[in-house]
Design a protein around this motif. Structure first.
Motif, mmCIF file in Angstrom:
data_model
loop_
_atom_site.group_PDB
_atom_site.id
_atom_site.type_symbol
_atom_site.label_atom_id
_atom_site.label_comp_id
_atom_site.label_asym_id
_atom_site.label_seq_id
_atom_site.Cartn_x
_atom_site.Cartn_y
_atom_site.Cartn_z
ATOM 1 N N HIS A 1 35.947 45.020 31.154
ATOM 2 C CA HIS A 1 36.229 46.149 32.035
ATOM 3 C C HIS A 1 36.049 47.481 31.308
ATOM 4 O O HIS A 1 36.312 48.534 31.883
ATOM 5 N N ARG B 1 33.691 37.635 34.177
ATOM 6 C CA ARG B 1 34.279 38.759 34.923
ATOM 7 C C ARG B 1 34.483 38.407 36.389
ATOM 8 O O ARG B 1 35.501 38.768 36.980
ATOM 9 N N GLN C 1 37.595 36.371 36.661
ATOM 10 C CA GLN C 1 38.775 37.214 36.493
ATOM 11 C C GLN C 1 39.098 37.959 37.782
ATOM 12 O O GLN C 1 40.256 38.001 38.224
ATOM 13 N N GLU C 2 38.093 38.544 38.405
ATOM 14 C CA GLU C 2 38.316 39.365 39.587
ATOM 15 C C GLU C 2 38.713 38.515 40.795
ATOM 16 O O GLU C 2 39.565 38.921 41.597
ATOM 17 N N GLU D 1 42.252 38.846 42.690
ATOM 18 C CA GLU D 1 42.279 39.103 44.132
ATOM 19 C C GLU D 1 43.116 38.042 44.847
ATOM 20 O O GLU D 1 43.852 38.346 45.789
#
Length: 251
Positions: free
Chosen positions: A119, A169, A172-173, A177
């Motif tokens: 990030h 990534r 992770q997102e 969420e």
């Protein structure tokens, strides 16, 4: 003679120390380690020069003697984390594929253990710190005995890097969420069924009917992540293998 960009000069030990001001009572290493600890436990959101100074029991102004900005600090943190998680050395008794696979899985581990790294904005210049260049060097070492041209070797490494960064990534997102949505919200599968029209999106509708998107939105499990990475690596490495074989036939 051109100068290294701010931050890069610190990473390579080429910044001249300040000649004026109070006697140094900190080090760049202490500041970066404190910042990494904050990012690892709290995420990048709370990270600031003030927060790092508070953790070290110093004033924020005292930090600027060593690190000029938060952007510079992020650059230092990213490269130091890569340097500390040293890439595996190629095993000369193995071929290019086992060695490059070890490297790739090690990079997956680095990004998963330092989930804040992905990030951090990439910045205006490609990575040039000692940590990230060491990872690049070890990947190229895995391809040393192949017949691939230099520009193709770089392309292979960049392909792997792009896939690994994207896969980690995205996971992770999605998991973040899933936590934020909580219960009571329609699942992704339910929403897809609401909007997919067989006339407009026939091939996607076929997968919806097959139940591909059904199931609770609880994020991506460790097992699912491992399978997705394994599948991606199999596709990529099989392609690299064919590429190497084609170049060997041309020699």
């Amino acid at each position: 003679m051109p100068e290294l960009p701010p931050g890069v000069d610190v990473l390579w030990g080429r910044r001249e120390p300040a000649k004026r001001g109070p006697r140094p009572n900190l080090s760049v290493e202490q500041i970066v380690d404190a910042a990494i600890d904050i990012a690892s436990t709290e995420g990048l959101g709370p990270l600031s020069m003030n927060r790092v100074a508070e953790k070290l029991g110093k004033s924020a102004m005292s930090l600027y003697r060593y690190v000029r900005s938060k952007d510079e600090l992020l650059q230092l943190m990213t490269d130091v984390s890569a340097l500390k998680a040293a890439p595996p050395e190629p095993d000369e008794s193995l071929g290019w594929r086992p060695n490059l696979e070890r490297w790739a899985y090690a990079l997956v581990g680095l990004y998963r253990s330092h989930n804040w790294v992905l990030h951090v904005p990439l910045g205006p210049t490609p990575p040039i710190g000692p940590g990230q260049l060491t990872w690049l060097d070890r990947a190229l070492a895995c391809l040393r005995r192949t017949q691939l041209p230099a520009e193709v070797q770089i392309g292979v490494v960049m392909l792997l890097l792009t896939f690994i960064r994207g896969q980690v990534r995205m996971t992770q997102e999605i998991n973040l969420e899933a936590v934020d949505l909580g219960s009571g919200q329609p699942t992704y599968g339910e929403m897809v069924r609401m909007v997919v029209d067989k006339e407009r999106l026939p091939d996607l509708a076929r997968l919806v009917d097959d139940g591909v998107f059904d199931g609770p939105d609880t994020g991506i499990t460790e097992q699912e992540f491992d399978l997705e990475v394994q599948f991606g690596f199999m596709m990529i490495f099989d392609g690299i293998e064919r590429l190497i074989a084609a170049h060997e036939e041309e020699q």
